[in-house]
Enzyme design. Structure first.
Site, PDB file in Angstrom:
ATOM      1  N   GLU A  97      13.436   2.558   2.811  1.00 47.48           N
ATOM      2  CA  GLU A  97      12.029   2.189   2.917  1.00 47.48           C
ATOM      3  C   GLU A  97      11.474   2.450   4.320  1.00 47.48           C
ATOM      4  OE1 GLU A  97       9.941   1.526   0.662  1.00 47.48           O
ATOM      5  OE2 GLU A  97      11.345   1.342  -1.013  1.00 47.48           O
ATOM      6  N   TYR A 107       7.584   8.708  14.415  1.00 48.09           N
ATOM      7  CA  TYR A 107       7.290   7.267  14.380  1.00 48.09           C
ATOM      8  C   TYR A 107       8.502   6.474  14.870  1.00 48.09           C
ATOM      9  CZ  TYR A 107       3.304   8.895  11.728  1.00 48.09           C
ATOM     10  OH  TYR A 107       2.172   9.559  11.345  1.00 48.09           O
ATOM     11  N   TYR A 125       4.901  -4.999   3.198  1.00 49.35           N
ATOM     12  CA  TYR A 125       5.327  -4.011   2.196  1.00 49.35           C
ATOM     13  C   TYR A 125       6.850  -3.866   2.173  1.00 49.35           C
ATOM     14  CZ  TYR A 125       6.926   0.260   0.214  1.00 49.35           C
ATOM     15  OH  TYR A 125       7.673   1.154  -0.512  1.00 49.35           O
ATOM     16  N   ASP A 138       2.173  -0.342  -1.123  1.00 44.14           N
ATOM     17  CA  ASP A 138       2.031   0.772  -0.197  1.00 44.14           C
ATOM     18  C   ASP A 138       0.801   1.583  -0.591  1.00 44.14           C
ATOM     19  OD1 ASP A 138       2.812   2.191  -2.461  1.00 44.14           O
ATOM     20  OD2 ASP A 138       4.385   3.328  -1.429  1.00 44.14           O
ATOM     21  N   CYS A 156      -0.896   9.570 -10.545  1.00 47.29           N
ATOM     22  CA  CYS A 156      -2.118   9.019  -9.948  1.00 47.29           C
ATOM     23  C   CYS A 156      -2.217   9.475  -8.497  1.00 47.29           C
ATOM     24  CB  CYS A 156      -2.097   7.499 -10.060  1.00 47.29           C
ATOM     25  SG  CYS A 156      -3.712   6.713  -9.855  1.00 47.29           S
ATOM     26  N   CYS A 205      -7.426   1.845 -17.746  1.00 49.26           N
ATOM     27  CA  CYS A 205      -7.914   2.142 -16.397  1.00 49.26           C
ATOM     28  C   CYS A 205      -9.439   2.180 -16.359  1.00 49.26           C
ATOM     29  CB  CYS A 205      -7.342   3.483 -15.933  1.00 49.26           C
ATOM     30  SG  CYS A 205      -7.862   3.944 -14.267  1.00 49.26           S
TER      31      CYS A 205
END
Length: 347
Positions: free
Chosen positions: A35, A80, A115, A133, A189, A205
């Site tokens: 993650e 990061y 998260y 997320d 999606c 939806c």
């Protein structure tokens, strides 16, 4: 309209779940590593690095016992870098106590946000929580036709996402449900041109029914990105070793190996301003043509490179052969070294 059924999503997931290296385990450590790696990094890039990372640091004890330089070397190129610093700090915190058994326990560790704690909780601990997320926020925004823009809508999207926890099918398989949501957002999606015809929740939806799905979630206008400038120095000795330094622990590229150079600031550097920052006087520094550009989360960095050769580097200087240095440095520095060109020679 009908309610989005957790069972429908799980049935869809069972038919075609993505095969990913971090699936098929309930080990909290392995879920945690995956993650953190996946934050701001693509699945394609993380796959091979995940396996390599676990081969080097197979458990939390190995990660905690490692020196920062080892972890920084393994993380080089993933970007990061605060993620790696927080991983290290959290591993040492765990070894000083115990591996958390609750979402709240994970949330209390360095660098673990809502998260990541929820993802570990759902997938590794079986906790009935929905990790929110970007993929999941997009699914929920479309499902409920939430037109308020991000980031302001985030709290409402989180509230709506947690409504799935009332459904027995979700509570029976919270980890699979979370990963089904990730797959739905990543493959159906999608941000652009969602494949609504293939979606297991199409009939439930509201965004699809109203013709709004492709435009959701809305986003507030982005603030202008900060522009930074720096000059760095590539000094090679007679053995082809490159002079390096480790950046300060805090700040951009904290704790990573880098080329010595000026601070990064808003204004471009003149040659007269940059010269005093050269790591060694008395050598023939040559500004090289071109610029290296690198984007951080909210900042863009433009760097220029000066290069020189010297028979010997200063005593005790940190240095590596050029090819080895490239493997240990973050991508911003590798972009910069590309300015050397394959045929670099001292003037």
């Amino acid at each position: 309209m009908m309610k989005a059924s957790a069972q429908d999503l799980l049935d869809w997931y069972d038919r075609g779940a993505r095969r990913l290296p971090w699936r098929g385990t309930a080990d909290p450590y392995r879920i945690w590593i995956s993650e953190v790696m996946l934050q701001q990094t693509t699945v394609a890039a993380v796959g091979p690095r995940y396996a390599r990372f676990l081969a080097r640091f197979p458990d939390v004890a190995a990660l905690a016992a490692a020196e920062w330089a080892e972890l920084a070397e393994e993380w080089a190129g993933l970007g990061y870098y605060a993620r790696a610093r927080n991983l290290h700090a959290a591993a040492r915190a765990i070894m000083a106590g115990a591996i958390p058994a609750t979402v709240e326990g994970w949330r209390a560790l360095p660098g673990i946000g809502p998260y990541t704690a929820a993802a570990i909780g759902a997938i590794a601990l079986g906790a009935p929580v929905v990790p929110m997320d970007g993929n999941v926020e997009r699914v929920v925004a479309r499902l409920h036709a939430v037109e308020a823009p991000l980031p302001g809508a985030r709290a409402e999207l989180a509230r709506l996402g947690q409504l799935f926890t009332t459904q027995p099918a979700m509570r029976a398989r919270p980890g699979d449900f979370a990963q089904a949501l990730f797959d739905l957002g990543a493959t159906i999606c999608t941000p652009r041109n969602p494949a609504c015809a293939l979606c297991p929740w199409r009939e439930a939806c509201r965004g699809f029914a109203l013709g709004l799905a492709p435009s959701l979630p809305r986003k507030a206008p982005k603030a202008a990105r900060t522009q930074l400038h720096g000059v760095h120095f590539a000094l090679l000795d007679g053995q082809g070793r490159l002079l390096l330094q480790r950046r300060p622990e805090s700040g951009l590229l904290g704790g990573m190996l880098a080329l010595p150079g000026t601070p990064w600031r808003a204004q471009p550097w003149t040659a007269e301003e940059a010269s005093p920052h050269a790591p060694l006087a008395g050598v023939n520094w040559r500004p090289l043509p071109g610029e290296a550009r690198h984007g951080f989360t909210h900042r863009d960095l433009t760097m220029t490179l000066w290069a020189a050769r010297t028979p010997r580097l200063p005593e005790g200087a940190e240095a590596l052969p050029l090819e080895e240095a490239l493997r240990h440095m973050p991508s911003a520095m590798r972009k910069l070294l590309a300015l050397l060109g394959p045929g670099f020679t001292a003037p």
